[in-house]
Motif scaffolding. Sequence first.
Motif, PDB file in Angstrom:
ATOM      1  N   VAL A  49       0.101  12.259  37.705  1.00 39.68           N
ATOM      2  CA  VAL A  49       0.010  11.695  36.491  1.00 39.68           C
ATOM      3  C   VAL A  49      -0.864  10.635  36.064  1.00 39.68           C
ATOM      4  CG1 VAL A  49       2.070  10.129  35.137  1.00 39.68           C
ATOM      5  CG2 VAL A  49       2.777  11.936  36.506  1.00 39.68           C
ATOM      6  N   THR A  50      -1.443   9.886  37.132  1.00 36.04           N
ATOM      7  CA  THR A  50      -2.454   8.773  36.996  1.00 36.04           C
ATOM      8  C   THR A  50      -3.425   9.556  36.532  1.00 36.04           C
ATOM      9  OG1 THR A  50      -1.299   7.455  38.649  1.00 36.04           O
ATOM     10  CG2 THR A  50      -3.477   7.094  38.000  1.00 36.04           C
ATOM     11  N   ALA A  53      -3.556  10.461  32.802  1.00 34.08           N
ATOM     12  CA  ALA A  53      -3.534   9.232  32.015  1.00 34.08           C
ATOM     13  C   ALA A  53      -4.959   8.684  32.141  1.00 34.08           C
ATOM     14  CB  ALA A  53      -2.515   8.099  32.649  1.00 34.08           C
ATOM     15  N   LEU A  57      -7.359   8.153  28.831  1.00 28.59           N
ATOM     16  CA  LEU A  57      -7.878   6.973  28.261  1.00 28.59           C
ATOM     17  C   LEU A  57      -9.318   6.855  28.015  1.00 28.59           C
ATOM     18  CD1 LEU A  57      -5.808   4.480  30.513  1.00 28.59           C
ATOM     19  CD2 LEU A  57      -5.828   4.363  28.237  1.00 28.59           C
ATOM     20  N   VAL A 104      -0.860   1.628  31.318  1.00 27.61           N
ATOM     21  CA  VAL A 104      -0.253   2.894  30.993  1.00 27.61           C
ATOM     22  C   VAL A 104       0.135   3.765  32.277  1.00 27.61           C
ATOM     23  CG1 VAL A 104      -0.749   5.274  30.042  1.00 27.61           C
ATOM     24  CG2 VAL A 104      -1.897   3.251  29.047  1.00 27.61           C
ATOM     25  N   PRO A 105      -0.444   3.912  33.291  1.00 30.79           N
ATOM     26  CA  PRO A 105       0.056   4.682  34.487  1.00 30.79           C
ATOM     27  C   PRO A 105       1.280   3.889  35.015  1.00 30.79           C
ATOM     28  CG  PRO A 105      -2.430   4.827  34.661  1.00 30.79           C
ATOM     29  CD  PRO A 105      -1.960   3.896  33.648  1.00 30.79           C
ATOM     30  N   LEU A 108       4.233   4.809  32.936  1.00 30.35           N
ATOM     31  CA  LEU A 108       4.804   6.087  32.885  1.00 30.35           C
ATOM     32  C   LEU A 108       5.425   6.439  34.320  1.00 30.35           C
ATOM     33  CD1 LEU A 108       1.573   8.084  31.657  1.00 30.35           C
ATOM     34  CD2 LEU A 108       3.622   7.554  30.409  1.00 30.35           C
TER      35      LEU A 108
END
Length: 271
Positions: A49-50, A53, A57, A104-105, A108
């Motif tokens: 997921v990171t 993200a 970005l 953000v991460p 999430l």
Amino acid sequence: MTPHSAVPHLAPESRLSDFFQGLGLLGRAFSLLFRSRRLFLLSALCAAVTAVALVGLAWLLYRHAPGLLAGYWALPESWYGRVGWYTVLVLSALVVWVVGANVVPPLLLAPLQDPLSETTEAVVGGDDGPPFTLAGFVRGIVTGVAHTLARLFFLVLGLAILLPLHLVPGVGSVLWTVLGSLWTMTWMAGEYLAAPMTRHLYSFAEVRRMLRERRALCLGLGAGVYVLLWVPILNAFFLPLAIIAGTLLYRGLRQANLLPPPPDATPVALK
């Protein structure tokens, strides 16, 4: 290194060499990641997921940062003016990317942060925390969100206070980047030390106290996470490694009696 030895042994008094001990927490976290199948799987999910993200970005900044800067400062005609303009663009984008990567991460992956910290403590033989109850679970979420909003406020406030440095010709943008990076490192230390402390219902005031009293140690942790963000591939693992490292730091502080025992399950006020 055995799982239990991953917990750092901290000196009772603050010292400058604590910075390198804090920096080394990332290495301890990386080694511990392979000691538990559940810890590894949670970290791999976070990394996937990171990675998405971070790429997102970077793409957003590449597409929109020049236009945003041009809205406040038109691209100069002279070559030296253009050098200054692009310098401001690059330095500002770097800091904004780091800030975005730390906002953000985590948003999430908020549901996975407590399991990561909890699994880390289980692997090193830590406390299990208060027994699960629905009320305690909801209270933990509310406390965690309140702490996160407070920390984000301090991050943005610090960067905003430094923003006028851009007005200083020549070195202003460089100073803003350096001081902004140091402020962000300190914020990172608070962010990831707070993960286990919030789970154990410590107040935000206790997190601030640790940042103040063990400044070099915490700055070392923040610097390690900051540097990790710039290492390709490994930076996808920055969030799980940061949470594991922050949990190891928390355990070290408890082991050295620098933190009082965790509060009970009574409501914790944001101070």
